[in-house]
Write a protein that holds these residues in place. Structure first.
Motif, PDB file in Angstrom:
ATOM      1  N   ALA A   1       0.860  -1.207   0.106  1.00  0.00           N
ATOM      2  CA  ALA A   1       0.162  -0.010  -0.033  1.00  0.00           C
ATOM      3  C   ALA A   1       0.875   1.163  -0.060  1.00  0.00           C
ATOM      4  N   TRP A   2       2.009   1.102   0.341  1.00  0.00           N
ATOM      5  CA  TRP A   2       3.067   2.146   0.331  1.00  0.00           C
ATOM      6  C   TRP A   2       3.624   2.659  -0.874  1.00  0.00           C
ATOM      7  N   ARG A   3       3.813   3.965  -0.954  1.00  0.00           N
ATOM      8  CA  ARG A   3       4.630   4.622  -2.241  1.00  0.00           C
ATOM      9  C   ARG A   3       6.019   4.317  -2.002  1.00  0.00           C
ATOM     10  N   VAL A   4       6.759   3.561  -2.536  1.00  0.00           N
ATOM     11  CA  VAL A   4       8.301   3.352  -2.349  1.00  0.00           C
ATOM     12  C   VAL A   4       9.196   4.079  -3.388  1.00  0.00           C
ATOM     13  N   CYS A   5      10.193   5.012  -2.947  1.00  0.00           N
ATOM     14  CA  CYS A   5      10.830   5.596  -3.615  1.00  0.00           C
ATOM     15  C   CYS A   5      12.418   5.243  -3.334  1.00  0.00           C
ATOM     16  N   ALA A   6      13.431   5.424  -4.285  1.00  0.00           N
ATOM     17  CA  ALA A   6      14.748   5.205  -4.092  1.00  0.00           C
ATOM     18  C   ALA A   6      15.800   6.054  -4.665  1.00  0.00           C
ATOM     19  N   GLY A   7      16.759   6.573  -4.275  1.00  0.00           N
ATOM     20  CA  GLY A   7      17.747   7.288  -4.720  1.00  0.00           C
ATOM     21  C   GLY A   7      19.177   6.634  -4.756  1.00  0.00           C
ATOM     22  N   ASP A   8      19.920   6.856  -5.942  1.00  0.00           N
ATOM     23  CA  ASP A   8      21.158   6.722  -5.542  1.00  0.00           C
ATOM     24  C   ASP A   8      22.188   7.359  -6.450  1.00  0.00           C
ATOM     25  N   ILE A   9      23.264   7.670  -6.057  1.00  0.00           N
ATOM     26  CA  ILE A   9      24.412   8.578  -7.030  1.00  0.00           C
ATOM     27  C   ILE A   9      24.833   7.725  -8.145  1.00  0.00           C
ATOM     28  N   SER A  10      24.791   6.472  -8.160  1.00  0.00           N
ATOM     29  CA  SER A  10      25.394   5.585  -9.147  1.00  0.00           C
ATOM     30  C   SER A  10      24.353   5.172 -10.018  1.00  0.00           C
ATOM     31  N   PRO A  11      24.397   5.393 -11.522  1.00  0.00           N
ATOM     32  CA  PRO A  11      23.429   4.976 -12.497  1.00  0.00           C
ATOM     33  C   PRO A  11      23.898   3.469 -12.476  1.00  0.00           C
ATOM     34  N   ALA A  12      24.762   3.105 -12.263  1.00  0.00           N
ATOM     35  CA  ALA A  12      25.039   1.451 -12.521  1.00  0.00           C
ATOM     36  C   ALA A  12      24.434   0.685 -11.338  1.00  0.00           C
ATOM     37  N   ALA A  13      24.482   1.350 -10.117  1.00  0.00           N
ATOM     38  CA  ALA A  13      23.726   0.785  -9.073  1.00  0.00           C
ATOM     39  C   ALA A  13      21.879   0.840  -9.413  1.00  0.00           C
TER      40      ALA A  13
END
Length: 321
Positions: A177-189
């Motif tokens: 039910a949650w909206r989950v977002c995620a970020g990273d500085i690495s495009p490969a990751a």
């Protein structure tokens, strides 16, 4: 033959007859090569080349070792003997009961991080039992409250430093039910994380950028992060598996290891309001300092420290009920 193989770092199987004998010989080679958990590594490599796992692997131990996988097994054991983590060799690590692809572009998920996910799920369910944020309780919204006519919305959880996606994908799977977002500085990751989200049937909004910057202006209810926390000068003393193979950008937390935490505290001003639940993983001896950073920010009414399975303070959470 084994001694010669060890001396030049190349593993060459003797004429072993069974899978059990192959396991014993590879375990011995890895032990003498200085590997940690040599038996576990040998088993994972065998399971990988044989395409077996669990009970099927144990039932096959008495079977003849198949010649067709001999070269692949020798290559894998040689790489492991040189210090390469077994997870990178087989390309996989389990996390929270799910398979995750891992490459040298991402940290290998650790069991202790499962405790952070568990805590976020538990406190998230307490704060928002149905996974919905109603007007007036969005984050620490001083502008909301009586007379707020905005519509209810799904709870938004943001994972900073996505890596393999272990945290964000698990949250999305466990709390759909949650909206989950995620970020990273690495495009490969991020590419690895996106594949893991697809593999595990979850929808995660992945964004490229530095810490909280990709989420500027986003209403964020939960913020979770397992950032780089190793002091720069300590990296040379890490196990060779970590020091020589895992991505340095995911390890180096600056002079004292706390730079990412300080910067995330500063970047909270990018959000409309601070999250009501924040959770960090941290290194040995850092819990008191990270808890002090959260307390100094003044946004949370409770600061909680959680020990890992070895009894080491490993996670710090800030909560406003």
């Amino acid at each position: 033959m084994e001694n010669n193989a060890l001396n030049d770092g190349v593993y060459v199987m003797s004429e072993v007859k069974s899978i059990r004998e192959a396991f014993a010989e590879a375990s011995s080679f890895l032990s003498r090569s200085g590997c940690n958990e040599p038996q576990r590594s040998a088993q994972l490599l065998l399971e990988h080349v044989l395409g077996l796992s669990g009970a099927a692997y144990y039932m096959a131990l008495a079977d003849p070792f198949p010649a067709a996988v001999k070269e692949a097994f020798e290559a894998g054991v040689t790489r492991r003997g040189a210090g390469e983590p077994v997870q990178y060799i087989i390309g996989e690590q389990e996390f929270y009961g799910r398979p995750f692809e891992v490459t040298p572009d991402v940290l290998i998920p650790r069991p202790e991080t499962e405790l952070l996910v568990e805590a976020i799920l538990r406190y998230g369910a307490e704060l928002w039992p149905d996974g919905v944020v109603t007007p007036g309780e969005a984050a620490l919204d001083s502008a909301g409250g009586a007379g707020d006519v905005r519509a209810a919305r799904p709870l938004t959880a943001v994972d900073i430093g996505a890596g393999s996606g272990a945290i964000s994908v698990t949250l999305a799977a466990e709390a759909p039910a949650w909206r989950v977002c995620a970020g990273d500085i690495s495009p490969a990751a991020l590419a690895v994380a996106e594949r893991n989200a697809l593999r595990n049937g979850t929808a995660v909004d992945f964004r490229l950028g530095d810490l909280l910057e990709p989420f500027a202006g986003m209403e964020t209810d939960i913020l979770v992060s397992n950032p780089p926390y190793i002091p720069g000068e300590d990296i040379a003393g890490l196990q060779r598996e970590v020091r020589d193979h895992e991505p340095r950008t995911a390890l180096d937390g600056g002079a004292d290891g706390l730079d990412p935490y300080r910067r995330m505290m500063e970047q909270l001003t990018l959000l409309p309001a601070p999250p009501r639940l924040i959770g960090f993983e941290l290194g040995f001896g850092q819990a008191e300092q990270v808890a002090a950073l959260l307390a100094a920010a003044g946004h949370w009414t409770e600061i909680i420290t959680i020990n890992d399975l070895a009894g080491i303070p490993r996670h710090v959470l800030g909560i406003t009920r």
